[in-house]
Design a protein around this motif. Structure first.
Motif, PDB file in Angstrom:
ATOM      1  N   ASN A  14       0.815  -1.215   0.000  1.00  8.72           N
ATOM      2  CA  ASN A  14       0.000   0.000   0.000  1.00  8.72           C
ATOM      3  C   ASN A  14       0.853   1.271   0.000  1.00  8.72           C
ATOM      4  O   ASN A  14       0.361   2.352  -0.289  1.00  8.72           O
ATOM      5  N   ASP A  15       2.138   1.177   0.319  1.00 10.53           N
ATOM      6  CA  ASP A  15       3.093   2.281   0.222  1.00 10.53           C
ATOM      7  C   ASP A  15       4.490   1.677   0.220  1.00 10.53           C
ATOM      8  O   ASP A  15       5.152   1.604   1.259  1.00 10.53           O
ATOM      9  N   THR A  16       4.908   1.220  -0.954  1.00 14.87           N
ATOM     10  CA  THR A  16       6.185   0.508  -1.062  1.00 14.87           C
ATOM     11  C   THR A  16       7.380   1.387  -0.715  1.00 14.87           C
ATOM     12  O   THR A  16       8.401   0.880  -0.256  1.00 14.87           O
ATOM     13  N   ASP A  17       7.247   2.690  -0.909  1.00 17.27           N
ATOM     14  CA  ASP A  17       8.329   3.608  -0.565  1.00 17.27           C
ATOM     15  C   ASP A  17       8.609   3.566   0.936  1.00 17.27           C
ATOM     16  O   ASP A  17       9.751   3.418   1.374  1.00 17.27           O
ATOM     17  N   GLY A  22      11.970   2.044   5.397  1.00 20.04           N
ATOM     18  CA  GLY A  22      12.060   1.497   6.745  1.00 20.04           C
ATOM     19  C   GLY A  22      13.143   0.430   6.851  1.00 20.04           C
ATOM     20  O   GLY A  22      13.947   0.432   7.791  1.00 20.04           O
ATOM     21  N   PHE A  23      13.198  -0.455   5.884  1.00 22.72           N
ATOM     22  CA  PHE A  23      14.226  -1.503   5.906  1.00 22.72           C
ATOM     23  C   PHE A  23      15.613  -0.970   5.532  1.00 22.72           C
ATOM     24  O   PHE A  23      16.621  -1.504   6.006  1.00 22.72           O
ATOM     25  N   GLY A  60      15.268   3.158  -7.258  1.00 23.67           N
ATOM     26  CA  GLY A  60      16.350   3.835  -6.545  1.00 23.67           C
ATOM     27  C   GLY A  60      16.851   3.086  -5.322  1.00 23.67           C
ATOM     28  O   GLY A  60      17.797   3.521  -4.668  1.00 23.67           O
ATOM     29  N   PHE A  61      16.211   1.967  -4.993  1.00 20.95           N
ATOM     30  CA  PHE A  61      16.583   1.179  -3.812  1.00 20.95           C
ATOM     31  C   PHE A  61      16.787  -0.277  -4.203  1.00 20.95           C
ATOM     32  O   PHE A  61      16.320  -0.722  -5.258  1.00 20.95           O
ATOM     33  N   ALA A  62      17.436  -1.018  -3.340  1.00 17.09           N
ATOM     34  CA  ALA A  62      17.519  -2.463  -3.522  1.00 17.09           C
ATOM     35  C   ALA A  62      16.119  -3.047  -3.376  1.00 17.09           C
ATOM     36  O   ALA A  62      15.260  -2.458  -2.706  1.00 17.09           O
ATOM     37  N   PRO A  63      15.865  -4.201  -3.986  1.00 23.26           N
ATOM     38  CA  PRO A  63      14.553  -4.841  -3.811  1.00 23.26           C
ATOM     39  C   PRO A  63      14.277  -5.122  -2.334  1.00 23.26           C
ATOM     40  O   PRO A  63      15.195  -5.426  -1.568  1.00 23.26           O
TER      41      PRO A  63
END
Length: 120
Positions: A14-17, A22-23, A60-63
């Protein structure tokens, strides 16, 4: 002296960003020798189910799957909100490595021991 950090995540697909960032922060914390806990609640509990994070890759991020895997491999701990998990009818047998279903008292115990907390 290592400190403690709790990263509270409430989002998944619902908000992958927010789930991803967070991780990212949790990985930075554990890499800095901090005792690091990720607390997954509301929709984020789905991240603790094997296979769920495979589809999430914020540009822009790792999976997310890689971020979660690196976090647990380097000693991070994942707490999963019990009522949130049960509400969604998820299978406890499908939990990822180092994820533990807990009640609110376990989170309070970690925070009361002096942990800082950031939320996504």
């Amino acid at each position: 002296m290592p400190g403690k950090l709790c990263v509270s995540i409430t989002h998944a697909k619902n908000d992958t960003d927010k789930a991803t960032v967070g991780f990212v922060v949790a990985n930075a914390s554990v890499a800095s020798a901090q005792e690091t806990l990720v607390f997954l609640s509301t929709e984020a509990v789905r991240i603790a189910v094997k296979g769920y994070a495979e589809e999430i890759h914020e540009e822009g991020f790792a999976p997310l799957k890689e971020l979660v895997s690196n976090f647990v491999k380097t000693g991070g701990t994942i707490y999963v909100c019990s009522p949130c998990f049960k509400k969604r009818g998820l299978d406890e047998k499908a939990l990822i490595e180092r994820a533990t279903i807990v009640g609110g008292a376990k989170l309070v115990e970690f925070l009361a021991a002096g942990a800082a907390c950031i939320s996504y």
